[in-house]
Design a protein around this motif. Structure first.
Motif, mmCIF file in Angstrom:
data_model
loop_
_atom_site.group_PDB
_atom_site.id
_atom_site.type_symbol
_atom_site.label_atom_id
_atom_site.label_comp_id
_atom_site.label_asym_id
_atom_site.label_seq_id
_atom_site.Cartn_x
_atom_site.Cartn_y
_atom_site.Cartn_z
ATOM 1 N N LYS A 185 -16.629 -0.846 33.141
ATOM 2 C CA LYS A 185 -15.779 -2.022 32.939
ATOM 3 C C LYS A 185 -15.987 -3.031 34.070
ATOM 4 O O LYS A 185 -16.191 -4.225 33.829
ATOM 5 N N ARG A 186 -15.947 -2.542 35.300
ATOM 6 C CA ARG A 186 -16.133 -3.445 36.454
ATOM 7 C C ARG A 186 -17.540 -4.044 36.474
ATOM 8 O O ARG A 186 -17.744 -5.126 37.028
ATOM 9 N N SER A 187 -18.502 -3.345 35.890
ATOM 10 C CA SER A 187 -19.876 -3.853 35.848
ATOM 11 C C SER A 187 -20.097 -4.833 34.698
ATOM 12 O O SER A 187 -21.203 -5.348 34.527
ATOM 13 N N GLY A 188 -19.070 -5.048 33.879
ATOM 14 C CA GLY A 188 -19.168 -6.051 32.822
ATOM 15 C C GLY A 188 -19.695 -5.550 31.494
ATOM 16 O O GLY A 188 -19.936 -6.331 30.579
ATOM 17 N N ILE A 189 -19.892 -4.218 31.336
ATOM 18 C CA ILE A 189 -20.383 -3.705 30.055
ATOM 19 C C ILE A 189 -19.430 -2.671 29.462
ATOM 20 O O ILE A 189 -19.813 -1.843 28.640
ATOM 21 N N GLY A 190 -18.151 -2.751 29.874
ATOM 22 C CA GLY A 190 -17.154 -1.782 29.406
ATOM 23 C C GLY A 190 -16.964 -1.803 27.897
ATOM 24 O O GLY A 190 -16.831 -0.762 27.267
ATOM 25 N N ARG A 191 -16.972 -2.999 27.331
ATOM 26 C CA ARG A 191 -16.717 -3.117 25.893
ATOM 27 C C ARG A 191 -17.852 -2.534 25.047
ATOM 28 O O ARG A 191 -17.633 -2.018 23.969
ATOM 29 N N GLU A 192 -19.077 -2.651 25.562
ATOM 30 C CA GLU A 192 -20.249 -2.212 24.798
ATOM 31 C C GLU A 192 -20.589 -0.744 25.035
ATOM 32 O O GLU A 192 -21.503 -0.212 24.397
ATOM 33 N N THR A 193 -19.911 -0.112 25.995
ATOM 34 C CA THR A 193 -20.324 1.239 26.398
ATOM 35 C C THR A 193 -19.387 2.295 25.811
ATOM 36 O O THR A 193 -18.174 2.197 25.956
ATOM 37 N N VAL A 194 -19.979 3.286 25.136
ATOM 38 C CA VAL A 194 -19.180 4.329 24.477
ATOM 39 C C VAL A 194 -19.594 5.712 24.975
ATOM 40 O O VAL A 194 -20.695 5.894 25.506
ATOM 41 N N LEU A 195 -18.698 6.651 24.777
ATOM 42 C CA LEU A 195 -18.965 8.045 25.137
ATOM 43 C C LEU A 195 -19.660 8.709 23.954
ATOM 44 O O LEU A 195 -19.178 8.644 22.829
ATOM 45 N N ALA A 196 -20.811 9.337 24.222
ATOM 46 C CA ALA A 196 -21.533 10.013 23.141
ATOM 47 C C ALA A 196 -21.633 11.505 23.435
ATOM 48 O O ALA A 196 -21.932 11.905 24.557
ATOM 49 N N PHE A 197 -21.391 12.310 22.420
ATOM 50 C CA PHE A 197 -21.548 13.759 22.557
ATOM 51 C C PHE A 197 -23.034 14.084 22.499
ATOM 52 O O PHE A 197 -23.760 13.574 21.643
ATOM 53 N N ALA A 198 -23.482 14.927 23.412
ATOM 54 C CA ALA A 198 -24.886 15.317 23.462
ATOM 55 C C ALA A 198 -24.969 16.827 23.604
ATOM 56 O O ALA A 198 -23.954 17.502 23.797
ATOM 57 N N SER A 199 -26.196 17.335 23.537
ATOM 58 C CA SER A 199 -26.397 18.778 23.606
ATOM 59 C C SER A 199 -25.952 19.317 24.955
ATOM 60 O O SER A 199 -26.183 18.705 25.989
ATOM 61 N N GLY A 200 -25.312 20.465 24.942
ATOM 62 C CA GLY A 200 -24.851 21.074 26.190
ATOM 63 C C GLY A 200 -25.831 22.086 26.753
ATOM 64 O O GLY A 200 -25.522 22.774 27.700
ATOM 65 N N GLY A 201 -27.015 22.173 26.139
ATOM 66 C CA GLY A 201 -27.990 23.159 26.599
ATOM 67 C C GLY A 201 -27.558 24.559 26.203
ATOM 68 O O GLY A 201 -26.745 24.737 25.297
#
Ligand SMILES: [Zn+2]
Length: 411
Positions: A185-201
């Motif tokens: 958010k402070r870097s200016g890309i908070g709105r475009e950035t989402v949490l994605a689930f990925a492989s846990g190995g």
């Protein structure tokens, strides 16, 4: 900083070998210089931006208990053999030093920090422990591409956490997610950035990535429009629904991975025999997590999202200079205002060069200060200086004696 003295050469034309918008903008704007594919120098202008990103990240890491240290870039072969990654990690730079011994240039630091932590953790009382660093990393990429997005040498923040049990790791992991959201958010890309689930190995159900939605992105994610949570490409075949609300209405989007977080559990602590005696006298293997953000990649991503080929308006906390002061044939008055702003510790760049207004404005577009102050005969006649909030285009004439601080400029 006076622009006439600032080591900045804006090229204005796009370099022929630029393979991405971030490379085109950052090279022609005088932020970075390409030495070879995937290897860049940060010039004074680019380094100011990088330092600001570093400071945002440092503050948020310290806010969740992180203590900063600095690990070496080189490591002996033995550390990497201990986990099997000397053989398995194909991007690992390996070479022989003068005495014939083999060493690695580290792409990540689990193999260094885990044995190091043995000297810092001897009892359950030493846990939890959160250590981070901001450092250059190296990847032996066959083909470096996309400007600063996929480099052979790049800058990363990596945080490692050490816990007594899984529950404590889980709690801290959620805290890191919160800290990462603040950073983006402070870097200016908070709105475009989402949490994605990925492989846990092999040792965890999921890991997570922070993915910034961008047309130029190389990654594909599957986004739940309701939750703004996504699933990454590697696990979409197993996880067909939103892990949050179970909806199967996921949209395919292009994205750039700007961060990743991983529950390592005991994978590395077992390899290096990092264990402690708990309060009941039982021997326990320490549980670990690791959390990365690529700084050079974050810089490139911000450019991909908010810049055009010749213009940027940096988010306030990221901007190399908060204020761009431009003199149009009013050098003496401008100099006085410059000294006044500098005294107030405002980060100001003063275009005192003998250049045309057109050249000054087009260079100011590349430098991207959020606030622009123009002092010209016209503005003086109108009652002072023309102050513009560049992002909104709102501008007004402020009397010269009222230009006292950033707040007075924003209204
Ligand atoms: Zn959902």
């Amino acid at each position: 900083m006076k622009q006439s003295k600032f080591a900045l050469k804006i090229k204005r034309e796009i370099p022929k070998d630029a393979d991405s918008k971030n490379a085109a903008f950052l090279v022609s704007g005088g932020y970075v210089n390409k030495l070879m594919a995937g290897v860049y120098s940060y010039l004074p202008l680019g380094y100011l931006v990088l330092k600001n990103l570093e400071e945002i990240i440092r503050q948020e890491m310290q806010a969740i208990g992180g203590q900063e240290l600095l690990l070496p870039a080189l490591a002996p072969k033995e550390n990497w053999q201990q986990t099997g990654r000397w053989q398995d990690l194909d991007i690992l730079y390996k070479f022989k030093v003068a005495n014939g011994k083999e060493i690695a240039l580290n792409p990540t630091h689990e193999e260094i920090i885990t044995p190091l932590a043995k000297s810092m953790i001897s009892s359950y009382k030493d846990l939890p422990l959160y250590l981070f660093q901001i450092q250059n990393k190296f990847r032996n990429e066959i083909r470096a591409k996309s400007g600063l997005l996929r480099g052979r040498e790049f800058i990363m923040k990596d945080l490692y956490s050490f816990h007594l049990d899984d529950q404590d790791l889980d709690q801290y992991y959620d805290k890191v997610i919160g800290a990462y959201k603040k950073i983006f958010k402070r870097s200016g890309i908070g709105r475009e950035t989402v949490l994605a689930f990925a492989s846990g190995g092999s040792f965890s159900k999921y890991s997570h990535e922070f993915q910034t939605l961008a047309e130029s992105g190389e990654d594909l994610i599957y986004l739940c429009p309701k939750c703004q949570v996504a699933v990454n490409r590697e696990i979409i075949d197993e996880v067909k629904n939103c892990p949050n609300c179970n909806s199967n209405d996921l949209e395919e989007k292009k994205s750039i991975e700007v961060g990743n977080i991983f529950k390592l559990k005991t994978k590395y602590s077992q390899a290096f025999n990092l264990s402690i005696t708990d309060r009941h006298g039982d021997q326990k293997t320490v549980v670990m997590g690791c959390y990365g953000i690529g700084l050079s990649r974050l810089l490139a991503t911000i450019v991909e999202i908010i810049a055009t080929e010749k213009k940027i308006v940096w988010p306030t906390e990221v901007a190399p200079f908060s204020v761009h002061l431009i003199s149009i044939n009013q050098d003496q008055i401008s100099e006085e205002i410059y000294l006044k702003l500098t005294k107030q510790k405002i980060k100001v760049i003063f275009d005192d060069r003998d250049a045309t207004p057109g050249e000054k404005f087009s260079d100011a577009d590349f430098i991207g200060s959020p606030i622009r102050i123009i002092i010209s005969t016209k503005s003086i006649t109108a009652g002072g200086a023309e102050v513009t909030e560049v992002s909104s285009g709102r501008s007004k004439i402020v009397p010269l004696d009222k230009i006292t601080g950033l707040d007075s400029l924003k209204n």
